[in-house]
Design an enzyme around this catalytic site. Structure first.
Site, short mmCIF file in Angstrom:
data_model
loop_
_atom_site.label_atom_id
_atom_site.label_comp_id
_atom_site.label_asym_id
_atom_site.label_seq_id
_atom_site.Cartn_x
_atom_site.Cartn_y
_atom_site.Cartn_z
CG ASP A 20 -2.16 0.88 0.96
OD1 ASP A 20 -2.87 0.62 -0.04
OD2 ASP A 20 -2.42 1.81 1.74
CE1 TYR A 42 -1.95 13.85 -5.40
CE2 TYR A 42 -1.89 11.45 -5.59
CZ TYR A 42 -2.56 12.61 -5.26
OH TYR A 42 -3.85 12.55 -4.77
#
Length: 209
Positions: A75, A168
């Site tokens: 994650d 990002y």
């Protein structure tokens, strides 16, 4: 004493073929045979955790218990200091389009703009330091698990720069560089990424390398 993987199959808790390929390549030198949770028909558990560690463990333990094999899950996401660590576990959610915003799917420019807008609202002197985090969770069918956390520190820039990254990456400038992740060659980015840091820790612990 750290529990060791050993040989045999390792379930990668993903339904993403690209992620399976990437992780398989990283672990291939150590005699690990990686298969995906998707190929075994395993369901994706709800990611209800409030941290990267919690979500990685949820995914790894679900895959291990359902398959009866050791499982690895990850994650990851972006955290911004001035935003109290947000978007954090909601990194991908911030890029999700709503039904009234057009085609479904992720809009990373929208997500980057949301972060930038929140920083600008805090004022021109707001610190722009941030970090990418990657947590790897290795779980056994009996419920035992290990966690390895990688991190890449940096600052946010605006407007976005570069075309070689994703997410990002175009607004993230890693410490010690003057270019964004999206302006780095893929191999150069991989060498200093949060994922590389996490895998280096896993490999050192599990295989003594």
């Amino acid at each position: 004493m750290t529990r060791k993987l050993g040989g045999g199959k390792l379930v990668i808790a993903t339904h993403n073929a690209g992620k399976l390929k990437e992780i398989s390549a990283l672990l291939a030198p150590y005699g690990t045979d990686c298969i995906s949770a998707g190929s075994l028909g395993l369901p994706e558990p709800p990611e209800t955790g409030k941290t990267f560690v919690e979500n990685a463990v949820i995914k790894a333990r679900a895959a291990a218990e359902a398959s009866g094999l050791v499982a690895l899950a990850d994650d990851s996401g972006l955290s911004v200091s001035a935003l109290d660590g947000r978007p954090g576990v909601y990194t991908a959610d911030w890029a999700e389009r709503q039904w009234f915003e057009g085609d479904p799917g992720r809009d990373w420019y929208m997500a980057m703009g949301k972060v930038e807008g929140m920083l600008q609202a805090l004022g021109p002197d707001t610190p722009r330091d941030c970090w990418f985090c990657c947590v790897l969770a290795l779980a056994w069918p009996d419920g035992e698990y290990l966690v390895y956390e990688g991190r890449a520190n940096g600052t946010l820039t605006w407007p976005p720069r570069g075309t070689m990254g994703f997410g990002y990456d175009p607004v993230f400038v890693p410490v010690g560089r003057d270019v964004t992740f999206a302006e780095l060659e893929p191999d150069e980015k991989k060498a200093i990424s949060h994922r590389a840091d996490a895998f280096a820790k896993l490999v050192a612990d599990q295989f003594g390398v």
